[in-house]
Design an enzyme around this catalytic site. Structure first.
Site, PDB file in Angstrom:
ATOM      1  N   ASP A   1       0.877  -1.182   0.000  1.00 33.84           N
ATOM      2  CA  ASP A   1       0.000   0.000   0.000  1.00 33.84           C
ATOM      3  C   ASP A   1       0.911   1.227   0.000  1.00 33.84           C
ATOM      4  O   ASP A   1       2.127   1.113   0.208  1.00 33.84           O
ATOM      5  CB  ASP A   1      -0.897  -0.006   1.255  1.00 33.84           C
ATOM      6  CG  ASP A   1      -1.784   1.237   1.354  1.00 33.84           C
ATOM      7  OD1 ASP A   1      -2.330   1.662   0.317  1.00 33.84           O
ATOM      8  OD2 ASP A   1      -1.915   1.798   2.456  1.00 33.84           O
ATOM      9  N   SER A   2       0.306   2.392  -0.180  1.00 37.17           N
ATOM     10  CA  SER A   2       1.073   3.639  -0.089  1.00 37.17           C
ATOM     11  C   SER A   2       1.653   3.849   1.303  1.00 37.17           C
ATOM     12  O   SER A   2       2.613   4.583   1.469  1.00 37.17           O
ATOM     13  CB  SER A   2       0.166   4.820  -0.421  1.00 37.17           C
ATOM     14  OG  SER A   2      -0.884   4.904   0.532  1.00 37.17           O
TER      15      SER A   2
ATOM     16  N   TYR B   1      -0.756   8.485  -2.084  1.00 37.47           N
ATOM     17  CA  TYR B   1      -0.859   8.266  -3.527  1.00 37.47           C
ATOM     18  C   TYR B   1      -2.012   9.097  -4.122  1.00 37.47           C
ATOM     19  O   TYR B   1      -2.019   9.392  -5.304  1.00 37.47           O
ATOM     20  CB  TYR B   1      -1.171   6.790  -3.817  1.00 37.47           C
ATOM     21  CG  TYR B   1      -0.012   5.822  -3.768  1.00 37.47           C
ATOM     22  CD1 TYR B   1       1.303   6.236  -3.583  1.00 37.47           C
ATOM     23  CD2 TYR B   1      -0.253   4.451  -3.942  1.00 37.47           C
ATOM     24  CE1 TYR B   1       2.344   5.309  -3.538  1.00 37.47           C
ATOM     25  CE2 TYR B   1       0.777   3.527  -3.914  1.00 37.47           C
ATOM     26  CZ  TYR B   1       2.070   3.953  -3.701  1.00 37.47           C
ATOM     27  OH  TYR B   1       3.088   3.033  -3.687  1.00 37.47           O
ATOM     28  N   GLY B   2      -2.989   9.413  -3.265  1.00 45.21           N
ATOM     29  CA  GLY B   2      -4.268   9.944  -3.735  1.00 45.21           C
ATOM     30  C   GLY B   2      -4.194  11.191  -4.592  1.00 45.21           C
ATOM     31  O   GLY B   2      -5.064  11.425  -5.417  1.00 45.21           O
TER      32      GLY B   2
ATOM     33  N   CYS C   1      -4.624  -1.408  -1.872  1.00 50.23           N
ATOM     34  CA  CYS C   1      -4.746   0.035  -2.105  1.00 50.23           C
ATOM     35  C   CYS C   1      -5.684   0.268  -3.285  1.00 50.23           C
ATOM     36  O   CYS C   1      -5.420  -0.215  -4.394  1.00 50.23           O
ATOM     37  CB  CYS C   1      -3.354   0.587  -2.404  1.00 50.23           C
ATOM     38  SG  CYS C   1      -3.345   2.336  -2.799  1.00 50.23           S
ATOM     39  N   ASN C   2      -6.761   0.995  -3.037  1.00 50.30           N
ATOM     40  CA  ASN C   2      -7.712   1.290  -4.116  1.00 50.30           C
ATOM     41  C   ASN C   2      -7.087   2.196  -5.167  1.00 50.30           C
ATOM     42  O   ASN C   2      -7.336   2.047  -6.365  1.00 50.30           O
ATOM     43  CB  ASN C   2      -8.949   1.985  -3.542  1.00 50.30           C
ATOM     44  CG  ASN C   2      -9.743   1.083  -2.622  1.00 50.30           C
ATOM     45  OD1 ASN C   2     -10.682   0.439  -3.038  1.00 50.30           O
ATOM     46  ND2 ASN C   2      -9.346   1.013  -1.361  1.00 50.30           N
ATOM     47  N   THR C   3      -6.287   3.158  -4.719  1.00 46.79           N
ATOM     48  CA  THR C   3      -5.700   4.138  -5.647  1.00 46.79           C
ATOM     49  C   THR C   3      -4.705   3.458  -6.593  1.00 46.79           C
ATOM     50  O   THR C   3      -4.690   3.728  -7.794  1.00 46.79           O
ATOM     51  CB  THR C   3      -5.005   5.265  -4.851  1.00 46.79           C
ATOM     52  OG1 THR C   3      -5.880   5.706  -3.807  1.00 46.79           O
ATOM     53  CG2 THR C   3      -4.667   6.438  -5.751  1.00 46.79           C
TER      54      THR C   3
ATOM     55  N   GLU D   1      -1.856   7.835   9.016  1.00 46.67           N
ATOM     56  CA  GLU D   1      -0.410   7.598   9.045  1.00 46.67           C
ATOM     57  C   GLU D   1       0.208   8.105  10.349  1.00 46.67           C
ATOM     58  O   GLU D   1       1.159   7.532  10.860  1.00 46.67           O
ATOM     59  CB  GLU D   1       0.268   8.301   7.859  1.00 46.67           C
ATOM     60  CG  GLU D   1      -0.032   7.689   6.505  1.00 46.67           C
ATOM     61  CD  GLU D   1       0.565   6.299   6.320  1.00 46.67           C
ATOM     62  OE1 GLU D   1       1.744   6.110   6.649  1.00 46.67           O
ATOM     63  OE2 GLU D   1      -0.168   5.411   5.846  1.00 46.67           O
TER      64      GLU D   1
ATOM     65  N   CYS E   1     -11.020   3.460   0.503  1.00 45.64           N
ATOM     66  CA  CYS E   1      -9.570   3.643   0.696  1.00 45.64           C
ATOM     67  C   CYS E   1      -9.206   2.803   1.902  1.00 45.64           C
ATOM     68  O   CYS E   1      -9.919   2.819   2.918  1.00 45.64           O
ATOM     69  CB  CYS E   1      -9.260   5.121   0.947  1.00 45.64           C
ATOM     70  SG  CYS E   1      -7.584   5.430   1.550  1.00 45.64           S
ATOM     71  N   THR E   2      -8.085   2.073   1.808  1.00 40.40           N
ATOM     72  CA  THR E   2      -7.775   1.103   2.867  1.00 40.40           C
ATOM     73  C   THR E   2      -7.346   1.764   4.183  1.00 40.40           C
ATOM     74  O   THR E   2      -7.265   1.086   5.208  1.00 40.40           O
ATOM     75  CB  THR E   2      -6.691   0.115   2.393  1.00 40.40           C
ATOM     76  OG1 THR E   2      -5.534   0.849   1.958  1.00 40.40           O
ATOM     77  CG2 THR E   2      -7.207  -0.732   1.253  1.00 40.40           C
ATOM     78  N   HIS E   3      -7.076   3.054   4.149  1.00 40.16           N
ATOM     79  CA  HIS E   3      -6.790   3.742   5.416  1.00 40.16           C
ATOM     80  C   HIS E   3      -8.058   3.945   6.263  1.00 40.16           C
ATOM     81  O   HIS E   3      -7.985   4.031   7.481  1.00 40.16           O
ATOM     82  CB  HIS E   3      -6.159   5.115   5.144  1.00 40.16           C
ATOM     83  CG  HIS E   3      -4.713   5.062   4.758  1.00 40.16           C
ATOM     84  ND1 HIS E   3      -4.287   4.659   3.521  1.00 40.16           N
ATOM     85  CD2 HIS E   3      -3.583   5.368   5.460  1.00 40.16           C
ATOM     86  CE1 HIS E   3      -2.970   4.725   3.466  1.00 40.16           C
ATOM     87  NE2 HIS E   3      -2.512   5.153   4.631  1.00 40.16           N
TER      88      HIS E   3
HETATM   89  N1  DGL Z   1      -4.766   3.406   1.031  1.00 39.68           N
HETATM   90  C1  DGL Z   1      -4.817   3.762  -0.322  1.00 39.68           C
HETATM   91  C2  DGL Z   1      -6.141   3.519  -0.974  1.00 39.68           C
HETATM   92  O1  DGL Z   1      -6.761   2.526  -0.670  1.00 39.68           O
HETATM   93  C3  DGL Z   1      -4.070   5.009  -0.760  1.00 39.68           C
HETATM   94  C4  DGL Z   1      -4.297   6.242  -0.006  1.00 39.68           C
HETATM   95  C5  DGL Z   1      -3.317   7.315  -0.388  1.00 39.68           C
HETATM   96  O2  DGL Z   1      -2.109   7.077  -0.263  1.00 39.68           O
HETATM   97  O3  DGL Z   1      -3.740   8.405  -0.827  1.00 39.68           O
HETATM   98  O4  DGL Z   1      -6.585   4.252  -1.825  1.00 39.68           O
END
Ligand code: DGL
Length: 269
Positions: free
Chosen positions: A11-12, A43-44, A74-76, A153, A185-187
């Site tokens: 993931d990011s 990453y977003g 990570c979805n992004t 984070e 988003c996985t966060h």
């Molecule tokens: N956790 C990631 C996701 O699922 C990326 C979030 C990010 O880094 O912006 O999209």
């Protein structure tokens, strides 16, 4: 490929730990490798080209560590890179994730659904195609959430700033009558208690982590790669400052984790 080999997850940053914990729960025998690309988080708001390069580099690293399957937690990164990743790494199964639109359309009673995700995910062609396939008659409201990834984070799951951001992002969705929220988003699953508090008990909150773990199980089984015995362990790397990440990672994971630094040639772009 052999069943004793580990599964590689990236993931990011630390968000993918919400997926890793579902994998660990469902597949206790598997060894798990996890990379947090903390030098490049979030990453977003990054260009797709950069995310694609990172996804290639991290997948290559995990394959070099002996991974038998890859999970893009990570979805992004899925939106930006999964098609090309599968073209490049043809001999390893790649499990990826996208916002759970289909289950949300089945779950909604009001017909209005809110999607919380990054700008990158919501503006991607892949997300547009997902809506075209599954939205049907439902009204889908998208809400980009800049700043939330940084809060997770930093381990700030309940701080005043996190609460203020979430209030700002949830307000228009709830006012429009959304009764189902997709955590795209996985966060965000780490913020679920606060989202639940702010959204109230009558809103469904849908997280894709458990479905990704089940998909991984199916894919490993289909390839004869499920580990049949033993007790799995985890190994963690970051492209960022491993010392600085240790506390937040341990808090999110629920026990002490030791994080190694990625080799330099996998850190820079
Ligand atoms: N956790 C990631 C996701 O699922 C990326 C979030 C990010 O880094 O912006 O999209």
């Amino acid at each position: 490929m052999n069943a004793q080999a580990p599964v590689g997850v990236f993931d990011s940053g630390l968000g993918g730990l919400s997926v890793l914990r579902e994998i660990r729960r469902l597949l206790p025998r598997e060894d798990l490798l996890y990379v947090a690309d903390s030098a490049h988080v979030p990453y977003g708001d990054k260009p797709e080209r950069l995310i694609r390069e990172r996804a290639f580099t991290l997948t290559r690293f995990l394959v070099d560590q002996g991974a038998k399957a890859i999970v893009v937690a990570c979805n992004t990164a899925t939106a930006a890179a999964v098609g090309q990743l599968r073209e490049e790494f043809t001999d390893i199964p790649i499990v990826a994730m996208e916002p759970a639109v289909k289950p949300a359309v089945s779950a909604t009673r009001s017909g209005t659904i809110g999607v919380l995700a990054t700008v990158g995910t919501l503006s991607s062609a892949r997300f547009a195609a997902l809506l075209a396939r599954h939205a049907g008659e439902a009204r889908i409201l998208t809400q980009p959430c800049p700043g939330l990834v940084e809060q997770v984070e930093a381990g700030e799951l309940t701080s005043a700033r996190t609460r203020a951001l979430l209030e700002q992002y949830l307000r228009p969705l709830l006012a429009a009558g959304a009764d189902t929220l997709i955590l795209g988003c996985t966060h965000y699953p780490f913020l679920k208690p606060l989202i639940r508090e702010l959204a109230g008990p009558n809103v469904d909150i849908i997280d894709t982590g458990p479905a990704v773990a089940r998909q991984l199980q199916r894919v490993l089984d289909r390839h004869g790669l499920l580990r049949k015995s033993g007790r799995g362990v985890e190994q963690f790397w970051t492209s960022g400052d491993s010392q600085a990440l240790q506390n937040a990672a341990s808090a999110l994971w629920g026990s002490g984790v030791l994080i190694e630094k990625l080799p330099t040639d996998t850190v820079v772009i």
